[in-house]
Design a protein around this motif. Structure first.
Motif, PDB file in Angstrom:
ATOM      1  N   LYS A  80       0.681  -1.174  -0.135  1.00 34.54           N
ATOM      2  CA  LYS A  80      -0.205  -0.176  -0.102  1.00 34.54           C
ATOM      3  C   LYS A  80       0.866   1.148  -0.016  1.00 34.54           C
ATOM      4  N   GLU A  81       1.700   1.098   0.868  1.00 38.04           N
ATOM      5  CA  GLU A  81       2.781   2.468   0.846  1.00 38.04           C
ATOM      6  C   GLU A  81       3.565   2.642  -0.471  1.00 38.04           C
ATOM      7  N   GLN A  87       1.868   6.917  -6.634  1.00 34.54           N
ATOM      8  CA  GLN A  87       0.783   7.677  -6.971  1.00 34.54           C
ATOM      9  C   GLN A  87       1.099   9.288  -7.052  1.00 34.54           C
ATOM     10  N   MET A  88       2.070   9.403  -5.580  1.00 32.82           N
ATOM     11  CA  MET A  88       2.332  10.839  -5.655  1.00 32.82           C
ATOM     12  C   MET A  88       3.623  11.074  -6.461  1.00 32.82           C
ATOM     13  N   ALA A  91       1.868  11.793  -9.871  1.00 31.78           N
ATOM     14  CA  ALA A  91       0.593  12.745  -9.833  1.00 31.78           C
ATOM     15  C   ALA A  91       0.973  14.040 -10.760  1.00 31.78           C
ATOM     16  N   SER A  92       2.274  14.444 -10.556  1.00 30.50           N
ATOM     17  CA  SER A  92       2.786  15.849 -11.304  1.00 30.50           C
ATOM     18  C   SER A  92       2.793  15.376 -12.982  1.00 30.50           C
ATOM     19  N   ASN A  93       3.042  14.096 -13.363  1.00 31.04           N
ATOM     20  CA  ASN A  93       3.224  13.652 -14.591  1.00 31.04           C
ATOM     21  C   ASN A  93       1.722  13.521 -15.077  1.00 31.04           C
ATOM     22  N   GLN A  94       0.816  13.116 -14.366  1.00 29.93           N
ATOM     23  CA  GLN A  94      -0.588  12.831 -14.574  1.00 29.93           C
ATOM     24  C   GLN A  94      -1.381  14.382 -15.152  1.00 29.93           C
ATOM     25  N   VAL A  95      -1.039  15.333 -14.136  1.00 33.01           N
ATOM     26  CA  VAL A  95      -1.574  16.724 -14.421  1.00 33.01           C
ATOM     27  C   VAL A  95      -0.883  17.077 -15.936  1.00 33.01           C
TER      28      VAL A  95
END
Length: 120
Positions: A80-81, A87-88, A91-95
């Protein structure tokens, strides 16, 4: 069938079987008793061996269950970690990718409009 007939048949069958076994055995009675005694002691030894092995297996299963109770939650938490970190980090690449896709869609709409205006 009457019970007395059944019992008589059982006794007669047992006697016939005993006589047949005594006459068909290649060993004397003393040898046969020795063989039976040896076989029964071997069987007792094998049963003891099975009991010991079953106890060892039970202990191993219990140990495995305890380890599973201890390590599976740690492993799940670790996974999970790792997913949260991934994901963190993405996240910038996703945006950025969402912005680029939006820009491409806008460019396509403008291109479609300009093509439609040229055909008029």
């Amino acid at each position: 069938m009457k019970a007395s007939t059944f019992i008589l048949g059982l006794v007669a069958g047992s006697a016939a079987a005993a006589v047949t076994v005594l006459y068909s055995t290649p060993q004397s009675g003393k040898e046969l008793r020795g063989s039976v005694k040896s076989a029964s002691s071997d069987l007792k030894y094998k049963l003891q061996d099975v009991k010991v092995k079953l106890a060892d297996m039970k202990s191993s299963v219990k140990h495995l269950a305890n380890e599973a109770k201890e390590y599976i939650p740690e492993t799940v938490d670790g996974v999970k970690e790792s997913i949260e970190k991934w994901q963190m980090s993405t996240a910038s690449n996703q945006v950025r990718l969402e912005k680029e896709i939006l820009a491409i869609q806008n460019s396509l709409e403008e291109l479609e409009k300009s093509i439609a205006e040229q055909h008029r």
